[in-house]
Write a protein that holds these residues in place. Structure first.
Motif, PDB file in Angstrom:
ATOM      1  N   ALA A   1      -4.993  -6.223 -11.943  1.00  0.00           N
ATOM      2  CA  ALA A   1      -4.083  -5.698 -12.962  1.00  0.00           C
ATOM      3  C   ALA A   1      -3.394  -6.812 -13.736  1.00  0.00           C
ATOM      4  N   ASP A   2      -3.000  -6.486 -14.994  1.00  0.00           N
ATOM      5  CA  ASP A   2      -2.195  -7.427 -15.774  1.00  0.00           C
ATOM      6  C   ASP A   2      -0.710  -7.179 -15.471  1.00  0.00           C
ATOM      7  N   ALA A   3       0.165  -7.973 -16.103  1.00  0.00           N
ATOM      8  CA  ALA A   3       1.596  -7.906 -15.790  1.00  0.00           C
ATOM      9  C   ALA A   3       2.174  -6.526 -16.069  1.00  0.00           C
ATOM     10  N   SER A   4       1.768  -5.907 -17.173  1.00  0.00           N
ATOM     11  CA  SER A   4       2.290  -4.588 -17.519  1.00  0.00           C
ATOM     12  C   SER A   4       1.868  -3.541 -16.497  1.00  0.00           C
ATOM     13  N   SER A   5       0.596  -3.582 -16.106  1.00  0.00           N
ATOM     14  CA  SER A   5       0.108  -2.622 -15.108  1.00  0.00           C
ATOM     15  C   SER A   5       0.773  -2.843 -13.764  1.00  0.00           C
ATOM     16  N   ARG A   6       1.038  -4.097 -13.426  1.00  0.00           N
ATOM     17  CA  ARG A   6       1.676  -4.377 -12.143  1.00  0.00           C
ATOM     18  C   ARG A   6       3.076  -3.773 -12.071  1.00  0.00           C
ATOM     19  N   GLU A   7       3.798  -3.783 -13.168  1.00  0.00           N
ATOM     20  CA  GLU A   7       5.121  -3.153 -13.172  1.00  0.00           C
ATOM     21  C   GLU A   7       5.004  -1.659 -12.930  1.00  0.00           C
TER      22      GLU A   7
ATOM     23  N   GLU B   1      -1.420 -12.071  -4.537  1.00  0.00           N
ATOM     24  CA  GLU B   1      -0.512 -12.842  -5.398  1.00  0.00           C
ATOM     25  C   GLU B   1       0.697 -11.963  -5.731  1.00  0.00           C
ATOM     26  N   LEU B   2       1.768 -12.165  -4.962  1.00  0.00           N
ATOM     27  CA  LEU B   2       2.948 -11.315  -5.106  1.00  0.00           C
ATOM     28  C   LEU B   2       4.181 -12.182  -4.856  1.00  0.00           C
ATOM     29  N   ASP B   3       5.003 -12.389  -5.895  1.00  0.00           N
ATOM     30  CA  ASP B   3       6.139 -13.293  -5.727  1.00  0.00           C
ATOM     31  C   ASP B   3       7.379 -12.545  -5.236  1.00  0.00           C
TER      32      ASP B   3
END
Length: 255
Positions: free
Chosen positions: A153-159, A238-240
């Motif tokens: 997923a991209d940043a938008s999808s991850r949110e 990859e999860l901060d």
């Protein structure tokens, strides 16, 4: 529990095929009877269906359509984990976890928690007081477990994925449902229109407490957080820390 003590919930029926005891949704019963004719088990039948789709887990599950029914299912063979895996393997004290899984899934669905619909389970006697078990759940929309969905997923999808998982955590708390094995691979993500939605899997490990119990919310979040951090430490996710804090906020259980 004896053979006669197994009772089908409303909307389900119990029937026997030889020594096999089946509890199934009424709409699926005829198809399951057909599937079990000539097959040693439901899982064996599913594996042999042309075009059956494999799903890897503790053991391979198979995605197949039920004969004569407009229902696509995933059939898995129950296996033990942990210390007893090497002793009993796939044998459980009768009747195993399947009746509880069905009861739990129905209770969660009634409370508005997304979890796969248990279409049927089949129990096979395996010695005095023991059984083997297959469970058929309704196939979910096209999607994947959380780690795979997150990776692609991209940043938008991850949110929006975090929003979906946070909503699921809130729904579990509202239902008073404490999941003893709430880990990243027990979360399934799929598109629901323009948004993501999350389903909880392996609900035979769920136990119920008071609805909206804040301790339930905290324990579910803590269990999932440990799982996510473990995958991150192994460099497979990859999860901060910001994403973990965001998930806690969305769950309504700030850390």
């Amino acid at each position: 529990m004896t053979l006669s003590a197994i009772v089908a919930p409303n909307g389900y029926e119990r029937f026997d095929v030889g020594a096999t005891v089946v509890v199934a949704r009424v709409a699926a019963a005829a198809g399951l009877r057909r599937a079990l004719q000539g097959a040693a088990s439901l899982h064996e039948w599913a594996e042999a269906v042309p075009g059956a789709e494999p799903f890897q887990g503790r053991a391979t599950a198979w995605g197949v359509p039920l004969p004569g029914a407009a229902i696509d299912v995933v059939v898995r063979h129950a296996r033990r984990g942990g210390l007893l895996a090497g002793v009993r393997g796939d044998r459980f004290v009768w009747p195993g976890r399947a009746p509880w899984e069905l009861e739990t899934a129905l209770r969660l669905q009634e409370a508005g928690v997304r979890t796969p619909d248990v279409v049927a389970y089949a129990l096979y006697p395996a010695g005095p007081g023991l059984c083997r078990c297959d469970v058929a759940t309704r196939r979910l929309p096209v999607g994947a477990e959380f780690p795979v969905s997150w990776r692609d997923a991209d940043a938008s999808s991850r949110e929006t994925m975090l929003i979906a998982v946070g909503t699921l955590l809130r729904d579990l708390r509202a239902a008073g449902a404490q999941h003893a094995d709430l880990n990243a691979k027990n979360l399934f993500l799929a598109r629901d229109g323009n948004r993501w939605a999350a389903w909880v899997l392996d609900v035979d490990r769920v136990r119920f407490r008071a609805p909206n119990d804040p301790e339930v919310g905290a324990q579910n979040l803590a269990r999932l957080d440990r799982s996510l951090r473990k995958l991150r430490d192994r460099r497979t996710l990859e999860l901060d820390d910001a994403a973990l804090a965001r998930l806690a906020e969305l769950s309504g259980t700030p850390g």
